[in-house]
Design a protein around this motif. Structure first.
Motif, PDB file in Angstrom:
ATOM      1  N   UNK A  17      -7.244   5.048  -3.729  1.00  0.00           N
ATOM      2  CA  UNK A  17      -6.637   6.325  -4.119  1.00  0.00           C
ATOM      3  C   UNK A  17      -5.807   6.882  -2.966  1.00  0.00           C
ATOM      4  N   UNK A  18      -6.325   6.792  -1.762  1.00  0.00           N
ATOM      5  CA  UNK A  18      -5.595   7.284  -0.596  1.00  0.00           C
ATOM      6  C   UNK A  18      -4.305   6.488  -0.408  1.00  0.00           C
ATOM      7  N   UNK A  19      -4.384   5.171  -0.595  1.00  0.00           N
ATOM      8  CA  UNK A  19      -3.197   4.326  -0.483  1.00  0.00           C
ATOM      9  C   UNK A  19      -2.163   4.709  -1.551  1.00  0.00           C
ATOM     10  N   UNK A  20      -2.643   4.924  -2.772  1.00  0.00           N
ATOM     11  CA  UNK A  20      -1.740   5.284  -3.868  1.00  0.00           C
ATOM     12  C   UNK A  20      -1.079   6.631  -3.596  1.00  0.00           C
ATOM     13  N   UNK A  21      -1.834   7.594  -3.084  1.00  0.00           N
ATOM     14  CA  UNK A  21      -1.267   8.908  -2.757  1.00  0.00           C
ATOM     15  C   UNK A  21      -0.195   8.769  -1.672  1.00  0.00           C
ATOM     16  N   UNK A  22      -0.448   7.947  -0.674  1.00  0.00           N
ATOM     17  CA  UNK A  22       0.531   7.727   0.386  1.00  0.00           C
ATOM     18  C   UNK A  22       1.781   7.055  -0.179  1.00  0.00           C
ATOM     19  N   UNK A  88       1.430   5.138 -11.242  1.00  0.00           N
ATOM     20  CA  UNK A  88       0.861   4.549 -10.021  1.00  0.00           C
ATOM     21  C   UNK A  88      -0.645   4.739  -9.965  1.00  0.00           C
ATOM     22  N   UNK A  89      -1.116   5.918 -10.325  1.00  0.00           N
ATOM     23  CA  UNK A  89      -2.556   6.175 -10.281  1.00  0.00           C
ATOM     24  C   UNK A  89      -3.269   5.386 -11.383  1.00  0.00           C
ATOM     25  N   UNK A  90      -2.599   5.167 -12.510  1.00  0.00           N
ATOM     26  CA  UNK A  90      -3.177   4.390 -13.595  1.00  0.00           C
ATOM     27  C   UNK A  90      -3.419   2.949 -13.201  1.00  0.00           C
ATOM     28  N   UNK A  91      -2.614   2.442 -12.273  1.00  0.00           N
ATOM     29  CA  UNK A  91      -2.792   1.071 -11.808  1.00  0.00           C
ATOM     30  C   UNK A  91      -4.154   0.894 -11.132  1.00  0.00           C
TER      31      UNK A  91
END
Length: 106
Positions: A17-22, A88-91
């Motif tokens: 999640x942190x990677x996706x947010x970045x 992106x978060x759905x991935x």
């Protein structure tokens, strides 16, 4: 699964999640209005990167129209940024065994 496996899976999910947010800070989307005469570019997180206005619109007598077009382009951009962020978060949750109706992020 035992509790340790669940905790490890949760930690992995948190890291992803942190990677996706970045990543959302690096993805750019563009909103347009006035048939492309006004364009606004921002990150998928919503940070405005640039505004482009066709020179034909820069007329002091058309100030209200220009302001409306900029607002419309920003709204178009926001909708696209939200869609991209959700994609992106759905991935992250793809293939994850979540109970029916449960969505991530919480």
């Amino acid at each position: 699964m035992n509790i340790q496996e669940i905790m490890k899976a949760a930690q992995n999910m948190q890291a992803k999640m942190a990677e996706a947010q970045a990543k959302l800070d690096t993805i750019e989307v563009e909103g347009q209005s006035g048939a492309g005469l006004v364009k606004v570019t921002a990150t998928a997180k919503g940070k405005i990167v640039r505004v482009s206005i066709d020179p034909s619109l820069v007329d002091p007598n058309e100030k209200d129209v220009l302001e409306d077009l900029v607002a419309a382009a920003i709204n178009d951009l926001r909708a696209k940024a939200d869609a991209k962020a959700q994609e992106e978060m759905g991935k992250l949750t793809q293939g994850m065994p979540l109970p029916p109706g449960m969505k991530m992020p919480f």
